[in-house]
Design a protein around this motif. Structure first.
Motif, PDB file in Angstrom:
ATOM      1  N   GLU A   1      65.646   2.130 109.372  1.00 48.51           N
ATOM      2  CA  GLU A   1      66.733   2.535 110.245  1.00 48.51           C
ATOM      3  C   GLU A   1      66.391   3.848 110.934  1.00 48.51           C
ATOM      4  O   GLU A   1      65.591   4.652 110.440  1.00 48.51           O
ATOM      5  N   CYS A   2      66.996   4.065 112.082  1.00 49.39           N
ATOM      6  CA  CYS A   2      66.727   5.286 112.848  1.00 49.39           C
ATOM      7  C   CYS A   2      67.085   6.553 112.078  1.00 49.39           C
ATOM      8  O   CYS A   2      66.422   7.564 112.218  1.00 49.39           O
ATOM      9  N   GLU A   3      68.122   6.472 111.283  1.00 49.93           N
ATOM     10  CA  GLU A   3      68.569   7.664 110.565  1.00 49.93           C
ATOM     11  C   GLU A   3      67.537   8.148 109.551  1.00 49.93           C
ATOM     12  O   GLU A   3      67.488   9.325 109.226  1.00 49.93           O
ATOM     13  N   THR A   4      66.720   7.240 109.038  1.00 46.38           N
ATOM     14  CA  THR A   4      65.717   7.656 108.048  1.00 46.38           C
ATOM     15  C   THR A   4      64.334   7.804 108.664  1.00 46.38           C
ATOM     16  O   THR A   4      63.572   8.687 108.279  1.00 46.38           O
ATOM     17  N   PHE A   5      64.004   6.960 109.634  1.00 46.69           N
ATOM     18  CA  PHE A   5      62.652   6.977 110.180  1.00 46.69           C
ATOM     19  C   PHE A   5      62.477   8.048 111.254  1.00 46.69           C
ATOM     20  O   PHE A   5      61.424   8.671 111.354  1.00 46.69           O
ATOM     21  N   ASN A   6      63.500   8.273 112.060  1.00 49.40           N
ATOM     22  CA  ASN A   6      63.391   9.205 113.176  1.00 49.40           C
ATOM     23  C   ASN A   6      63.096  10.644 112.733  1.00 49.40           C
ATOM     24  O   ASN A   6      62.255  11.309 113.339  1.00 49.40           O
ATOM     25  N   PRO A   7      63.760  11.202 111.701  1.00 43.83           N
ATOM     26  CA  PRO A   7      63.404  12.568 111.285  1.00 43.83           C
ATOM     27  C   PRO A   7      61.959  12.690 110.798  1.00 43.83           C
ATOM     28  O   PRO A   7      61.290  13.688 111.078  1.00 43.83           O
ATOM     29  N   ILE A   8      61.484  11.674 110.112  1.00 45.51           N
ATOM     30  CA  ILE A   8      60.089  11.701 109.651  1.00 45.51           C
ATOM     31  C   ILE A   8      59.149  11.685 110.844  1.00 45.51           C
ATOM     32  O   ILE A   8      58.190  12.460 110.931  1.00 45.51           O
TER      33      ILE A   8
ATOM     34  N   THR B   1      59.218  15.009 112.718  1.00 48.32           N
ATOM     35  CA  THR B   1      58.514  16.056 111.983  1.00 48.32           C
ATOM     36  C   THR B   1      57.010  15.945 112.190  1.00 48.32           C
ATOM     37  O   THR B   1      56.337  16.932 112.500  1.00 48.32           O
ATOM     38  N   PHE B   2      56.471  14.731 112.036  1.00 46.35           N
ATOM     39  CA  PHE B   2      55.025  14.558 112.199  1.00 46.35           C
ATOM     40  C   PHE B   2      54.580  14.803 113.633  1.00 46.35           C
ATOM     41  O   PHE B   2      53.558  15.448 113.870  1.00 46.35           O
ATOM     42  N   VAL B   3      55.324  14.297 114.606  1.00 46.29           N
ATOM     43  CA  VAL B   3      54.945  14.487 116.002  1.00 46.29           C
ATOM     44  C   VAL B   3      55.058  15.959 116.375  1.00 46.29           C
ATOM     45  O   VAL B   3      54.182  16.509 117.049  1.00 46.29           O
ATOM     46  N   HIS B   4      56.121  16.618 115.945  1.00 52.22           N
ATOM     47  CA  HIS B   4      56.275  18.039 116.255  1.00 52.22           C
ATOM     48  C   HIS B   4      55.142  18.850 115.644  1.00 52.22           C
ATOM     49  O   HIS B   4      54.561  19.718 116.303  1.00 52.22           O
ATOM     50  N   ASN B   5      54.812  18.581 114.386  1.00 53.60           N
ATOM     51  CA  ASN B   5      53.709  19.309 113.751  1.00 53.60           C
ATOM     52  C   ASN B   5      52.383  19.015 114.439  1.00 53.60           C
ATOM     53  O   ASN B   5      51.557  19.903 114.602  1.00 53.60           O
ATOM     54  N   ALA B   6      52.169  17.760 114.847  1.00 56.42           N
ATOM     55  CA  ALA B   6      50.894  17.396 115.466  1.00 56.42           C
ATOM     56  C   ALA B   6      50.722  18.060 116.829  1.00 56.42           C
ATOM     57  O   ALA B   6      49.658  18.603 117.132  1.00 56.42           O
TER      58      ALA B   6
ATOM     59  N   ASP C   1      49.720  22.057 115.122  1.00 55.48           N
ATOM     60  CA  ASP C   1      48.287  21.805 114.981  1.00 55.48           C
ATOM     61  C   ASP C   1      47.596  21.658 116.335  1.00 55.48           C
ATOM     62  O   ASP C   1      46.452  22.075 116.504  1.00 55.48           O
ATOM     63  N   GLY C   2      48.275  21.076 117.314  1.00 57.31           N
ATOM     64  CA  GLY C   2      47.669  20.902 118.633  1.00 57.31           C
ATOM     65  C   GLY C   2      47.409  22.222 119.323  1.00 57.31           C
ATOM     66  O   GLY C   2      46.349  22.440 119.909  1.00 57.31           O
ATOM     67  N   VAL C   3      48.366  23.124 119.267  1.00 60.71           N
ATOM     68  CA  VAL C   3      48.205  24.428 119.922  1.00 60.71           C
ATOM     69  C   VAL C   3      47.128  25.251 119.226  1.00 60.71           C
ATOM     70  O   VAL C   3      46.288  25.878 119.876  1.00 60.71           O
ATOM     71  N   SER C   4      47.124  25.245 117.896  1.00 60.81           N
ATOM     72  CA  SER C   4      46.082  26.005 117.192  1.00 60.81           C
ATOM     73  C   SER C   4      44.710  25.379 117.434  1.00 60.81           C
ATOM     74  O   SER C   4      43.717  26.087 117.560  1.00 60.81           O
ATOM     75  N   GLY C   5      44.646  24.049 117.542  1.00 58.77           N
ATOM     76  CA  GLY C   5      43.379  23.392 117.839  1.00 58.77           C
ATOM     77  C   GLY C   5      42.874  23.745 119.224  1.00 58.77           C
ATOM     78  O   GLY C   5      41.672  23.978 119.420  1.00 58.77           O
ATOM     79  N   LEU C   6      43.780  23.794 120.205  1.00 58.07           N
ATOM     80  CA  LEU C   6      43.370  24.180 121.563  1.00 58.07           C
ATOM     81  C   LEU C   6      42.902  25.627 121.618  1.00 58.07           C
ATOM     82  O   LEU C   6      41.954  25.958 122.347  1.00 58.07           O
ATOM     83  N   SER C   7      43.538  26.505 120.856  1.00 51.48           N
ATOM     84  CA  SER C   7      43.093  27.906 120.852  1.00 51.48           C
ATOM     85  C   SER C   7      41.715  28.037 120.210  1.00 51.48           C
ATOM     86  O   SER C   7      40.886  28.834 120.669  1.00 51.48           O
TER      87      SER C   7
END
Length: 153
Positions: A69-76, A79-84, A88-94
């Motif tokens: 369901e969206c209520e359980t899958f969407n926060p996960i 979180t992963f997309v935001h962290n990626a 991690d993406g910004v630090s990788g580019l730097s």
């Protein structure tokens, strides 16, 4: 009809049929199906096993639906997309930028040092004098070949 409704209808119908057959006593089951007492007992245990299996399938489908369901899958997912991308993406580019900049600086230094260490050949030098040891002279801390404007020390 959606998939969840079809699966729910199938499980409900199977459950109702199994419950009807399972609630029969062994004598009536034997008369209805033309079975002996031992065959009716075996069939009753098979129906009981199938009844329990429908409950397991039903609980599994409910659990899978709750997990997806969206209520359980969407926060996960967020979180992963935001962290990626944001962490991690910004630090990788730097890191990529800093290593590329360091490579460019050291490459230019290497080219500059290679050009400074390479002996300069003068155009008016005679071909016969090439390779003579007295052609190399030191001037202003560097190395070069003797020409008209450089005197031997």
């Amino acid at each position: 009809m959606d998939l969840v409704g079809a699966v729910k209808g199938m499980v409900d119908n199977a459950h109702a049929l199994i419950e009807t057959v399972g609630d029969m006593n062994l004598d009536r089951l034997g008369e209805t199906c033309g079975l002996t007492a031992a065959q009716a007992a075996a069939f009753n245990s098979l129906v009981t096993l199938a009844h329990d299996a429908t409950h397991v399938v039903n609980r599994s489908m409910i659990g899978l639906r709750e997990v997806l369901e969206c209520e359980t899958f969407n926060p996960i997912y967020q979180t992963f997309v935001h962290n990626a991308f944001c962490v991690d993406g910004v630090s990788g580019l730097s890191i990529i930028f800093s290593t590329t900049l360091a490579m460019a600086i050291f490459s230019m230094m290497m080219i500059t040092f290679r050009a400074a260490l390479h002996p300069v050949q003068l155009d008016n030098k005679a071909a016969a004098d090439e390779g003579a040891e007295d052609d190399l002279v030191m001037y202003e801390g560097g190395r070069g070949q003797r020409g008209d404007e450089v005197e031997n020390e």
